[in-house]
Design a protein around this motif. Structure first.
Motif, mmCIF file in Angstrom:
data_model
loop_
_atom_site.group_PDB
_atom_site.id
_atom_site.type_symbol
_atom_site.label_atom_id
_atom_site.label_comp_id
_atom_site.label_asym_id
_atom_site.label_seq_id
_atom_site.Cartn_x
_atom_site.Cartn_y
_atom_site.Cartn_z
ATOM 1 N N LEU A 42 0.814 -1.218 0.000
ATOM 2 C CA LEU A 42 0.000 0.000 0.000
ATOM 3 C C LEU A 42 0.850 1.272 0.000
ATOM 4 C CD1 LEU A 42 -2.780 -1.093 2.528
ATOM 5 C CD2 LEU A 42 -3.028 -0.814 0.051
ATOM 6 N N GLY A 43 2.162 1.123 0.102
ATOM 7 C CA GLY A 43 3.041 2.278 0.010
ATOM 8 C C GLY A 43 3.439 2.893 1.331
ATOM 9 N N PHE A 44 3.247 2.168 2.443
ATOM 10 C CA PHE A 44 3.621 2.699 3.749
ATOM 11 C C PHE A 44 5.031 2.252 4.121
ATOM 12 C CE2 PHE A 44 -1.051 2.318 3.956
ATOM 13 C CZ PHE A 44 -1.365 3.642 4.177
ATOM 14 N N GLU A 45 5.707 3.076 4.913
ATOM 15 C CA GLU A 45 7.008 2.707 5.456
ATOM 16 C C GLU A 45 6.758 1.890 6.725
ATOM 17 O OE1 GLU A 45 11.288 4.770 6.763
ATOM 18 O OE2 GLU A 45 9.589 6.018 6.122
ATOM 19 N N THR A 46 7.388 0.730 6.808
ATOM 20 C CA THR A 46 7.041 -0.209 7.876
ATOM 21 C C THR A 46 8.143 -0.323 8.930
ATOM 22 O OG1 THR A 46 7.875 -2.046 6.532
ATOM 23 C CG2 THR A 46 5.511 -1.559 6.409
ATOM 24 N N PHE A 47 7.705 -0.359 10.179
ATOM 25 C CA PHE A 47 8.568 -0.576 11.327
ATOM 26 C C PHE A 47 8.019 -1.787 12.095
ATOM 27 C CE2 PHE A 47 9.224 3.713 10.119
ATOM 28 C CZ PHE A 47 10.462 4.122 10.585
ATOM 29 N N ALA A 48 8.904 -2.517 12.736
ATOM 30 C CA ALA A 48 8.478 -3.640 13.565
ATOM 31 C C ALA A 48 9.361 -3.706 14.792
ATOM 32 C CB ALA A 48 8.551 -4.956 12.787
ATOM 33 N N CYS A 49 8.779 -4.155 15.904
ATOM 34 C CA CYS A 49 9.585 -4.357 17.098
ATOM 35 C C CYS A 49 9.112 -5.609 17.825
ATOM 36 C CB CYS A 49 9.547 -3.140 18.015
ATOM 37 S SG CYS A 49 7.952 -2.791 18.772
ATOM 38 N N ALA A 50 10.047 -6.238 18.514
ATOM 39 C CA ALA A 50 9.780 -7.431 19.321
ATOM 40 C C ALA A 50 10.956 -7.582 20.266
ATOM 41 C CB ALA A 50 9.621 -8.662 18.434
ATOM 42 N N MET A 51 10.807 -8.446 21.261
ATOM 43 C CA MET A 51 11.882 -8.606 22.240
ATOM 44 C C MET A 51 13.038 -9.446 21.692
ATOM 45 S SD MET A 51 10.018 -11.153 24.978
ATOM 46 C CE MET A 51 11.358 -10.896 26.145
ATOM 47 N N ALA A 52 12.836 -10.055 20.510
ATOM 48 C CA ALA A 52 13.903 -10.810 19.856
ATOM 49 C C ALA A 52 13.622 -10.867 18.352
ATOM 50 C CB ALA A 52 14.003 -12.220 20.426
ATOM 51 N N LYS A 53 14.668 -11.047 17.587
ATOM 52 C CA LYS A 53 14.519 -11.176 16.131
ATOM 53 C C LYS A 53 14.247 -12.654 15.828
ATOM 54 C CE LYS A 53 16.658 -9.818 11.761
ATOM 55 N NZ LYS A 53 17.860 -9.278 11.081
ATOM 56 N N ASP A 54 13.018 -13.068 16.126
ATOM 57 C CA ASP A 54 12.708 -14.494 16.051
ATOM 58 C C ASP A 54 11.494 -14.798 15.188
ATOM 59 O OD1 ASP A 54 10.799 -13.375 17.657
ATOM 60 O OD2 ASP A 54 11.094 -14.725 19.361
ATOM 61 N N GLY A 55 11.239 -13.935 14.190
ATOM 62 C CA GLY A 55 10.134 -14.179 13.286
ATOM 63 C C GLY A 55 10.384 -13.511 11.944
ATOM 64 N N PRO A 56 9.696 -13.947 10.885
ATOM 65 C CA PRO A 56 9.952 -13.420 9.538
ATOM 66 C C PRO A 56 9.569 -11.965 9.366
ATOM 67 C CG PRO A 56 8.006 -14.832 9.540
ATOM 68 C CD PRO A 56 8.639 -14.984 10.884
ATOM 69 N N GLY A 57 8.729 -11.421 10.257
ATOM 70 C CA GLY A 57 8.375 -10.007 10.155
ATOM 71 C C GLY A 57 9.542 -9.078 10.355
ATOM 72 N N ALA A 58 10.563 -9.542 11.072
ATOM 73 C CA ALA A 58 11.741 -8.704 11.331
ATOM 74 C C ALA A 58 12.466 -8.363 10.030
ATOM 75 C CB ALA A 58 12.673 -9.406 12.304
#
Length: 385
Positions: free
Chosen positions: A23-39
């Protein structure tokens, strides 16, 4: 370009990140560990415990983020709503509503004991059994997620044997017992706009027989429902949304049918954690994940006009494996006529415990011929506008 922060990096959050990027948005993600494909899918990933609200808010301010949201996580929804309220960012439901849905005791109380779709329940903080407790019943934590710590109890011995295990999964230390509802399970994905039910679709929720409540597949159209049952269900979920405070955005209900009557097992003000938006996009033409973000960020609900004619059924089936074992993709068969598939792990990876019994490691979606299903407008019996 608007900036959106997604809480969590599991595969269902990756879905949200990829749709936002389309959709053209800039995406950020956070979690307590880099343990999923969303990172890796996000434009920017940072290690932050999403339970640390102050740090998440500081992160939002630092990068001038326009919205914070999540999908498939009961834990994340109250946090996203609370932050959005404090920072005056867009949100669908209040933190109060999100918290009610994240706590089974509060959800049952909000529905009310007189509500026809509610289930008789009691809440315990110790294992002293009450004389009016009728068996069999379902025992589970009041405030956990991921189908953790759920037991079907048929005797006092089973109750006492499993009570402490259930209590350990409860953040509040409370255990809820609910009347066991005998009958088929269905899932209800719906969408609310200004208090009105704008979209509703029902799927049959098939579970693994050896693992209580753990989903094996979702099938559309539902074989469990007919027009009369759907009318009753529509009225029930709409009233439930109003009682709990879900007036805008997506909601997901897990329901069991007993003698033709629907009973609410779970309700949450978010998209489900089973990639159902993909199944429903194939089946109806309406992408409710895309709808969610266009509505939240731009006030656009035009996605609801994209119904298509259908003459096939569809199903989404999960590949599952016991946790703490080693992934081997070759043991799973992907149908040759499948529409798409995805594995959560590479061969050789260790399966992380989520429900602790039989965890999802991937899925596929395929179409199927359904006898008697005539070519029709998708959602005619299930969608409302």
């Amino acid at each position: 370009m608007k900036k959106v922060l997604i809480l969590g990096v599991a595969p269902v959050q990756m879905d949200a990140i990829l749709v936002l990027k389309e959709l053209g948005f800039e995406t950020f993600a956070c979690a307590m560990a880099k343990d999923g494909p969303g990172a890796d899918a996000a434009d920017h990933f940072h290690i932050i415990d999403i339970l640390d609200i102050e740090k998440v808010m500081e992160h939002i301010g630092k990068y001038d983020i326009d919205a914070v949201y999540s999908v498939g996580s009961d834990l994340a929804m109250p946090i996203a709503s609370k932050i959005s309220e404090k920072l005056l960012l867009p949100y669908f439901v209040s933190s109060k509503t999100a918290t009610i849905c994240n706590n089974k005791e509060r959800m049952r109380q909000a529905l009310g004991r007189s509500f026809e779709g509610n289930i008789p329940f009691q809440v315990f903080e110790d294992e002293k059994i009450r004389p009016d407790l009728k068996m069999p019943f379902i025992m589970k934590p009041t405030d956990s997620q991921g189908q953790r710590g759920i037991y079907l109890v048929n005797s006092i011995e089973e109750y006492r044997e499993n009570f402490q295990t259930v209590k350990e999964h409860s953040r509040s230390g409370k255990v809820i017992v609910e009347k066991y509802v005998e009958g088929p399970e269905i899932s209800v994905n719906l969408y609310m706009i200004d208090g009105k039910l704008s979209f509703m679709f029902v799927s049959d929720r098939e579970t693994w027989p050896q693992y209580l409540g753990l989903v094996n597949k979702h099938v559309v159209p539902s074989k469990t429902m007919d027009r009369e049952k759907l009318k009753v269900l529509e009225k029930m979920v709409l009233e439930a949304c109003h009682r709990i405070g879900i007036m805008n955005g997506p909601a997901y209900f897990q329901v069991k049918m007993e003698n033709g009557r629907p009973y609410i097992i779970e309700v949450t003000p978010r998209l489900d954690g089973c990639h159902m938006w993909k199944l429903l996009t194939y089946h109806t033409g309406i992408n409710i994940l895309k709808l969610t973000f266009e509505h939240l960020l731009n006030g656009d609900t035009g996605e609801l006009d994209k119904r298509k004619e259908i003459c096939f059924g569809h199903e989404l089936e999960f590949f599952c494996q016991k946790p703490n074992t080693i992934m081997d993709r070759d043991r799973f068969v992907v149908p040759k006529d499948g529409l798409e598939y995805y594995f959560y792990y590479e061969s050789g990876d260790e399966i992380r415990p989520v429900n602790g019994k039989y965890d999802k490691v991937g899925y596929y979606i395929k179409s199927q011929n359904v006898p008697g299903l005539q070519k029709q407008q998708a959602g005619r019996e299930y969608s409302f506008r």
